[in-house]
Design a protein around this motif. Structure first.
Motif, PDB file in Angstrom:
ATOM      1  N   LEU A  48       0.832  -1.207   0.000  1.00  0.00           N
ATOM      2  CA  LEU A  48       0.000   0.000   0.000  1.00  0.00           C
ATOM      3  C   LEU A  48       0.871   1.263   0.000  1.00  0.00           C
ATOM      4  CD1 LEU A  48      -2.758  -1.035   2.577  1.00  0.00           C
ATOM      5  CD2 LEU A  48      -3.103  -0.580   0.150  1.00  0.00           C
ATOM      6  N   TRP A  49       1.902   1.261   0.809  1.00  0.00           N
ATOM      7  CA  TRP A  49       2.797   2.413   0.907  1.00  0.00           C
ATOM      8  C   TRP A  49       3.504   2.672  -0.423  1.00  0.00           C
ATOM      9  CZ3 TRP A  49       3.597   6.367   4.076  1.00  0.00           C
ATOM     10  CH2 TRP A  49       4.790   7.089   3.973  1.00  0.00           C
ATOM     11  N   SER A  50       4.043   1.621  -1.030  1.00  0.00           N
ATOM     12  CA  SER A  50       4.766   1.768  -2.293  1.00  0.00           C
ATOM     13  C   SER A  50       3.851   2.255  -3.411  1.00  0.00           C
ATOM     14  CB  SER A  50       5.389   0.424  -2.680  1.00  0.00           C
ATOM     15  OG  SER A  50       6.066   0.507  -3.912  1.00  0.00           O
ATOM     16  N   LEU A  76       1.380   6.664  -6.938  1.00  0.00           N
ATOM     17  CA  LEU A  76       0.181   7.388  -7.361  1.00  0.00           C
ATOM     18  C   LEU A  76       0.307   8.893  -7.113  1.00  0.00           C
ATOM     19  CD1 LEU A  76      -2.614   4.937  -6.142  1.00  0.00           C
ATOM     20  CD2 LEU A  76      -1.960   5.442  -8.504  1.00  0.00           C
ATOM     21  N   GLN A  77       1.171   9.282  -6.171  1.00  0.00           N
ATOM     22  CA  GLN A  77       1.382  10.707  -5.918  1.00  0.00           C
ATOM     23  C   GLN A  77       2.216  11.356  -7.029  1.00  0.00           C
ATOM     24  OE1 GLN A  77       3.120  10.932  -2.002  1.00  0.00           O
ATOM     25  NE2 GLN A  77       1.152  10.644  -0.950  1.00  0.00           N
ATOM     26  N   ALA A 121      -1.487  -2.496  -7.986  1.00  0.00           N
ATOM     27  CA  ALA A 121      -0.610  -2.796  -6.856  1.00  0.00           C
ATOM     28  C   ALA A 121      -1.245  -2.357  -5.542  1.00  0.00           C
ATOM     29  CB  ALA A 121       0.744  -2.107  -7.051  1.00  0.00           C
ATOM     30  N   LEU A 122      -1.950  -1.212  -5.568  1.00  0.00           N
ATOM     31  CA  LEU A 122      -2.635  -0.716  -4.375  1.00  0.00           C
ATOM     32  C   LEU A 122      -3.738  -1.673  -3.935  1.00  0.00           C
ATOM     33  CD1 LEU A 122      -2.719   1.922  -2.572  1.00  0.00           C
ATOM     34  CD2 LEU A 122      -4.671   2.598  -3.973  1.00  0.00           C
ATOM     35  N   ILE A 123      -4.516  -2.158  -4.902  1.00  0.00           N
ATOM     36  CA  ILE A 123      -5.597  -3.091  -4.590  1.00  0.00           C
ATOM     37  C   ILE A 123      -5.043  -4.392  -4.021  1.00  0.00           C
ATOM     38  CG2 ILE A 123      -7.458  -4.483  -5.589  1.00  0.00           C
ATOM     39  CD1 ILE A 123      -7.878  -2.232  -7.627  1.00  0.00           C
ATOM     40  N   VAL A 124      -3.967  -4.882  -4.622  1.00  0.00           N
ATOM     41  CA  VAL A 124      -3.340  -6.102  -4.130  1.00  0.00           C
ATOM     42  C   VAL A 124      -2.877  -5.915  -2.681  1.00  0.00           C
ATOM     43  CG1 VAL A 124      -1.338  -7.626  -4.365  1.00  0.00           C
ATOM     44  CG2 VAL A 124      -2.632  -6.945  -6.386  1.00  0.00           C
TER      45      VAL A 124
END
Length: 313
Positions: free
Chosen positions: A113-115, A120-121, A199-202
């Motif tokens: 989530l952090w990565s 995304l920023q 990647a965020l969803i995973v």
């Protein structure tokens, strides 16, 4: 994930601890082989194809690989005989392993989530991925789904909650590979941002599953009872024992995949102490033979006489 997928029967006398240990070892070594190949393949292809989602999926496969060795360690130690320090045996090594699996998944999910959030920023830094990443994600999806079905079948057959946890760990990778594949398709279609979104969803999926594993294992470590249907089945076995007139205060707590039981049985107040003892022994043997019970402690009460241990019972 739901541990009801273990599909426990009320009675289970088909599998010895040795058989369950052997099945756990075999299925886990299969998982080790699959996860080793996937870890190397996904991370290498992810780097070359510039896919953050595929790299995240490879890290998830790496966490599976580490988890497999945790399961092997726990499976080995849980089969040790009882000793002075562990008079009820070492079955809770399995529960501890499930707790470690949960913590591992939670940590990996938070890291993902952090990565992904950092990526995304800065959407301008997201690159277009190579089509080979899609093929790698598809292969990983098929491999993980087949592994999940194999491991869950073994877990249900030998009734092991630790193997259920590891099987669903494999399913989480299958689901994440599907999401990653969709993200790569979106990236190739002209929407690069969809790869880090995948990647965020995973990461969220992995973290959520890790929390579920850990919370469930924690409850078992603090002596959570088994479900009411299984308690009633044990009570009925006690009631069916010749000489038992009534049963009350049946209490259970989990010990790995086994159960510790305390129960009060009522017998005719006019019989001898020896006869009452024989009835209690017979009741205990019946429960241990018909259920996944590690030990049963019985307290004999006189039937139709006041229960001084439990007034009003």
């Amino acid at each position: 994930m739901n541990f009801n997928d273990l599909a426990d029967d009320a009675e289970d006398d088909q599998h010895s601890p040795a058989e369950r240990a052997a099945a756990a070892s075999r299925s886990t070594w299969v998982s080790v082989g699959v996860n080793l190949v996937l870890t190397v393949g996904q991370i290498v292809v992810g780097i070359l194809a510039k896919s953050q989602g595929l790299i995240a999926d490879g890290i998830h496969s790496l966490s599976d690989l580490v988890a497999d060795f945790v399961v092997l360690f726990a499976n080995h130690h849980s089969q040790k005989d009882a000793d002075d320090d562990h008079p009820y045996g070492h079955q809770r090594f399995e529960t501890a392993a499930s707790l470690i699996l949960g913590a591992l998944l939670l940590a990996v999910g938070v890291g993902m989530l952090w990565s992904a959030a950092l990526k995304l920023q800065s959407p301008e830094t997201v690159q277009k991925v190579h089509v080979v990443a899609l093929w790698a994600a598809g292969a990983a999806l098929i491999a993980k789904e087949l592994l999940f079905r194999y491991m869950l079948a073994v877990a249900k057959r030998v009734k092991s909650s630790m193997l259920v946890a590891n099987a669903w760990h494999a399913r989480s990778d299958a689901a994440s590979s599907l999401v990653v594949g969709l993200g790569i398709v979106g990236n190739l279609a002209g929407y690069p941002i969809l790869d880090p979104v995948a990647a965020l969803i995973v990461g969220f999926m992995v973290a959520r599953m890790g929390w579920g594993f850990g919370w469930d294992a924690l409850h078992d470590l603090v002596d959570r009872s088994v479900d009411e249907a299984e308690v009633q089945a044990i009570r009925q076995t006690l009631m069916d024992t010749p000489g038992v007139s009534n049963v009350h205060d049946v209490r259970t707590r989990k010990m790995g995949d086994m159960i510790i039981v305390d129960a009060h049985i009522e017998v005719d107040a006019q019989i001898t102490v020896e006869a009452g003892h024989d009835i209690a022994v017979e009741a205990r043997q019946r429960v241990l033979q018909r259920h996944r019970v590690l030990n049963l402690m019985t307290h004999v009460d006189p039937w139709h006489r006041p229960d001084l241990d439990h007034p009003g019972a």
